[in-house]
Design a protein around this motif. Structure first.
Motif, PDB file in Angstrom:
ATOM      1  N   THR A  66      -4.107   1.925  -6.387  1.00  0.00           N
ATOM      2  CA  THR A  66      -4.954   1.236  -5.476  1.00  0.00           C
ATOM      3  C   THR A  66      -4.327   1.634  -4.045  1.00  0.00           C
ATOM      4  N   ARG A  68      -3.905   1.460   0.185  1.00  0.00           N
ATOM      5  CA  ARG A  68      -4.049   0.461   1.130  1.00  0.00           C
ATOM      6  C   ARG A  68      -3.482   1.210   2.406  1.00  0.00           C
ATOM      7  N   ARG A  90      -6.642  -3.217   2.879  1.00  0.00           N
ATOM      8  CA  ARG A  90      -7.515  -2.150   2.294  1.00  0.00           C
ATOM      9  C   ARG A  90      -8.296  -1.335   3.434  1.00  0.00           C
TER      10      ARG A  90
END
Length: 214
Positions: A66, A68, A90
């Protein structure tokens, strides 16, 4: 037919008249809330926001990675109050907004000399970063680079000489700068600790400055 009595004997109408005379408390509370909201908006309009650094952060989870963004922000009112914080999200705008909200809640007050420079020289360290802040005469300007300049501009300092050694890490430099600013004391505080008059402390400081110059 019964005669109509003069005057109004209805207790509900009397209560309404008394309320109208005294004023509705709900309207007063709403007025106070609106005034408080206007004051907070005015304070927010005066806040100076400086974006120091944005970096991409990747976190490995079970389903993959993920991505960010982490934003380092410095805020101040230009009159001696300043704060900093980091925010993650994000998207870059969301990360900056989070950092700004956190920084506004953690602002500190720094005493300034004549509203333009520090009262005395100060030194601080955070990790491998070492910063030295020196008071400067009028007209010197802000001699600083990178994140330190953002802190001074948000704080409202116009004349200062600074130097950083040991690291180029933005976070450590900002932390070291804030540690140095937290150690700044005004002549009033020093005079109270020493049990002397403010004039004695100022004479001693000015005498040391002139002796150093000679």
């Amino acid at each position: 037919m019964a005669k109509q009595t003069k005057g109004n004997n209805d207790p509900r109408s009397k209560a309404g008249d008394s309320l109208s005379k005294a004023g509705d408390p709900r309207s007063k509370s709403s007025d106070s809330r609106s005034k408080g909201g206007n004051e907070s908006r005015e304070r927010d309009e005066q806040i100076v926001e400086k974006l120091v650094n944005v970096r991409r952060v990747t976190k490995v989870v079970k389903g993959g990675k993920t991505m960010r963004f982490s934003a380092l922000v410095v805020v101040g009112d230009g009159k001696g109050r300043v704060g900093y914080a980091t925010g993650k999200a994000r998207e870059v705008p969301d990360a900056v907004k989070k950092a700004v909200d956190k920084a506004k809640r953690s602002m500190i007050r720094v005493p300034l000399r004549e509203g333009r420079t520090l009262h005395h020289d100060v030194k601080a360290r955070c990790g491998a970063g070492i910063v030295v802040l020196r008071a400067a005469p009028a007209g010197t300007g802000v001699i600083a680079g990178g994140p330190m300049r953002a802190v001074f501009e948000a704080l409202g300092i116009h004349d200062i000489v600074s130097k950083s050694n040991g690291t180029n890490n933005y976070h450590n430099m900002v932390r070291a700068t804030f540690q140095a600013l937290e150690n700044v004391s005004s002549p009033k505080v020093i005079a109270t600790k020493l049990g002397k008059k403010i004039s004695d402390v100022l004479v001693r400081r000015d005498g040391q400055t002139s002796a150093t110059a000679n």
